[in-house]
Design an enzyme around this catalytic site. Structure first.
Site, short mmCIF file in Angstrom:
data_model
loop_
_atom_site.label_atom_id
_atom_site.label_comp_id
_atom_site.label_asym_id
_atom_site.label_seq_id
_atom_site.Cartn_x
_atom_site.Cartn_y
_atom_site.Cartn_z
CG ASP A 212 -2.23 0.74 0.94
OD1 ASP A 212 -2.21 1.70 0.14
OD2 ASP A 212 -3.27 0.39 1.52
CD GLU B 264 -6.67 5.32 3.09
OE1 GLU B 264 -5.68 5.23 3.83
OE2 GLU B 264 -6.58 5.28 1.84
#
Length: 613
Positions: free
Chosen positions: A317, A522
């Site tokens: 990521d 997020e």
């Protein structure tokens, strides 16, 4: 004399033949088998060229010269990283091609691939079709009565998400980009998680069904295609593994679960994704039973690569290896060593790429990371690039530019909105149902912070990483949709947050109230209270105490609504519907019926959480 001249001529011919033979590079020959091309190219590559292939950087820090000088293998546009505000498809293509020209000008001419987070349509690009987020698509199963006994039956229809995948792929390709970081196949077990809207469901079987978006993004596998083999290269299953199961839904935190639980809840959709040819798999920021997933050799190499025989690219990521340590980037040398040796093939840096390149080169020279591990990573990267056809068709053209935001795609998104709506309440105790609403009325009110706001309607990962409120892209708001749907003689009044005096003095026939969460993504979206944005509850109270009302909740997850239910005549969960708000009006006014069925539990109070322990 003739003999000497003839001998010289023969020698020259032989030399030319040798040169021609030497110049032949089998990796450039599309007629050669895939393995031959990969092997030929790897043996020609230096360590620096191999490390470059393992490096993905953001376009913000890139140029054609940087791509060339560092042999960069991949670029991306992170959230909000665009060539220009409201950039056209042509502008995007020109930018991608400029970067690609840098890659092709290197000694070996290895093309790069470009990726973007097209997670609900081509959502970073202005004027693209923005589809409902996954939280809404998971609802598009249909609750239908099945004859002859008329029992309620839930029907999964993954064809819709497959069509959405295909439409998204076309729009992404329309801007010269061949690859997207989608789908997210997390199983969100706790709605307090800030990424729950990226998850199709708390039920792993629904998530499994929705992996049909992968052949939409990449195409159907040919009948004789090798099993567990990457195909075409347009999709990325993420985030491996257990990201939706963290304690209290805290983003990037720790998932505590036994092996059987992991295999039965969080792993099944990855098996389906691999069978469907997904090209890449992204590793999760989170930990599993205390071990950072970016360092988890047993799961990345032992299980994903060896047991499941995944042969595509394992990618980190963004700044995922930095976050191995606390604080992030505290021991970067260790983070590079641990992540690469765990089995990660490509590092999404995204900015400080020279540190990665220098650190990785030093670790290889010191034999801390083996050349075998480097070659495994590069082999996987090249495999995907060859299968994508990048060596033969490196440069994008303008053929598909008219696909961006096309009417056909917007109609598909409108259908997805219709099918993602869930009717939570429609009168009670013998009351006449309020929905379908009459199109012909004297005067109606449209209220709420989300009634006329395309940004709120789309949510996070739209234009910017965390999304934005306001008129951020082209689309139809709920207010505009209502005006389009009603009788021309019906007066529509819009007031974002009307007070009691306004409500009591206007004689409305009924009201539509659209409220919900503001955009987030997020960690920003982590919430322990799961309330809607102010003044949403005040708007519900002021409007619904005064007249008949339907409340539309725009949110990335279930939210607190129970205390206000007695005031509300009809309640609709619309999730994050995207740009095509006309789909909401289609169902409110009865042109289509409600077919959506909850894909996650709607709690009464947050004290009940977690409900999927």
């Amino acid at each position: 004399m003739m003999t000497a001249r003839l001998s010289a001529q023969i020698g020259l011919v032989l030399l030319l033949c040798v040169c021609i033979e030497a110049e032949y590079m089998s990796y450039k020959d599309p007629k050669q088998p895939l393995d031959v091309r990969i092997e030929d190219l790897i043996r020609r590559m230096t360590l620096v060229e191999k490390i470059g292939q393992m490096t993905m950087i953001d376009r913000k820090v890139a140029s054609a010269d940087i791509v060339k000088d560092y042999f960069i293998g991949a670029l991306l546009s992170g959230g909000g990283s665009v060539p220009a505000p409201k950039a056209s498809a042509e502008t995007w293509i020109n930018m991608v091609n400029e970067f690609q020209s840098g890659a092709l000008s290197t000694r070996l001419g290895i093309p790069l691939f470009y990726g973007i987070d097209a997670v609900h349509g081509h959502n970073t690009v202005y004027n693209a079709t923005v589809f409902p987020h996954n939280v809404g698509l998971g609802v598009t199963r249909q609750a239908m009565f099945s004859p002859p006994v008329l029992c309620l039956k839930t029907i999964w229809d993954p064809e819709l998400v497959k069509k959405i995948g295909a439409a998204t792929a076309l729009e992404v390709r329309a801007t010269g980009i061949p690859y997207t970081f989608a789908p997210c196949i997390a199983v969100c077990r706790d709605p307090r998680w800030g990424r729950c809207f990226e998850s199709y469901s708390e039920d792993h079987e629904i998530v499994r069904a929705m992996t049909e978006i992968i052949p939409g993004l990449q195409g159907d596998l040919p009948p004789d295609y090798p099993s567990d083999f990457p195909y075409v290269g347009g999709a990325c299953a993420k985030h491996f593994v257990g990201d939706g199961g963290t304690t209290d839904g805290i983003n990037e935190s720790n998932t505590i679960i036994d092996w059987d639980g992991l295999l039965s809840i969080h792993m099944p959709a990855y098996l389906d994704s691999i069978r469907k040819g997904v090209a890449t798999i992204m590793i999760s920021f989170s930990s599993l039973n205390g071990t950072k997933m970016h360092t988890n050799y047993d799961l990345i190499t032992g299980y994903l690569k060896k047991t499941l025989k995944f042969r595509g690219i394992v990618i980190s990521d963004s700044q995922g290896i930095d976050k191995i340590t606390t604080p992030p980037h505290d021991n970067y040398t260790y983070s590079v060593e641990a992540s690469i040796n765990a089995g990660i093939d490509m590092i999404l840096v995204p900015e400080n790429f020279t540190e990665l390149i220098d650190t990785l080169a030093l670790l290889v020279k010191k034999n801390v990371i083996s050349m075998t591990r480097i070659d495994d990573a590069v082999e996987r990267i090249l495999r995907v690039k060859f299968i994508m056809g990048l060596f033969e068709n490196s440069m994008a053209d303008f053929t598909l530019v008219n696909q961006l935001g096309s009417q056909e795609h917007r109609e598909l998104a409108r259908e997805a909105v219709r099918r993602s709506l869930v009717l939570l309440k429609n009168g009670e105790n013998g009351d006449v149902p309020l929905i379908p609403l009459p199109k012909k009325a004297k005067k109606i009110l449209v209220a709420g912070s989300h009634a006329n706001d395309i940004g709120n309607q789309c949510g996070g990962w739209t234009i910017e990483w965390h999304g934005l409120s306001g008129n951020i892209t082209i689309g139809t708001t709920i207010l505009a949709a209502v005006k389009n749907a009603i009788d021309p003689q019906t007066e529509v009044v819009h007031h974002e947050n009307p007070g009691k005096e306004f409500m009591n003095s206007n004689g409305f026939s009924y009201a539509i109230v659209a409220v919900g969460e503001l955009p987030y993504s997020e960690t920003v979206g982590d919430s322990m209270n799961l309330t809607i944005a102010r003044p949403g509850y005040d708007t519900i109270t002021n409007v619904c105490q005064a007249i008949k009302c339907v409340v539309i909740i725009i949110s990335g997850r279930p939210v607190v609504i129970q205390p206000y239910l007695p005031l509300i005549d009809a309640l609709v969960a619309a999730w994050l519907p995207g740009t095509e708000g006309q789909g909401v009006a289609d169902v409110l006014f009865g042109d289509y019926g409600f077919t959506g069925k909850l894909a996650r539990t709607w709690f009464r109070t947050v004290d009940q959480l977690p409900m999927n322990g």
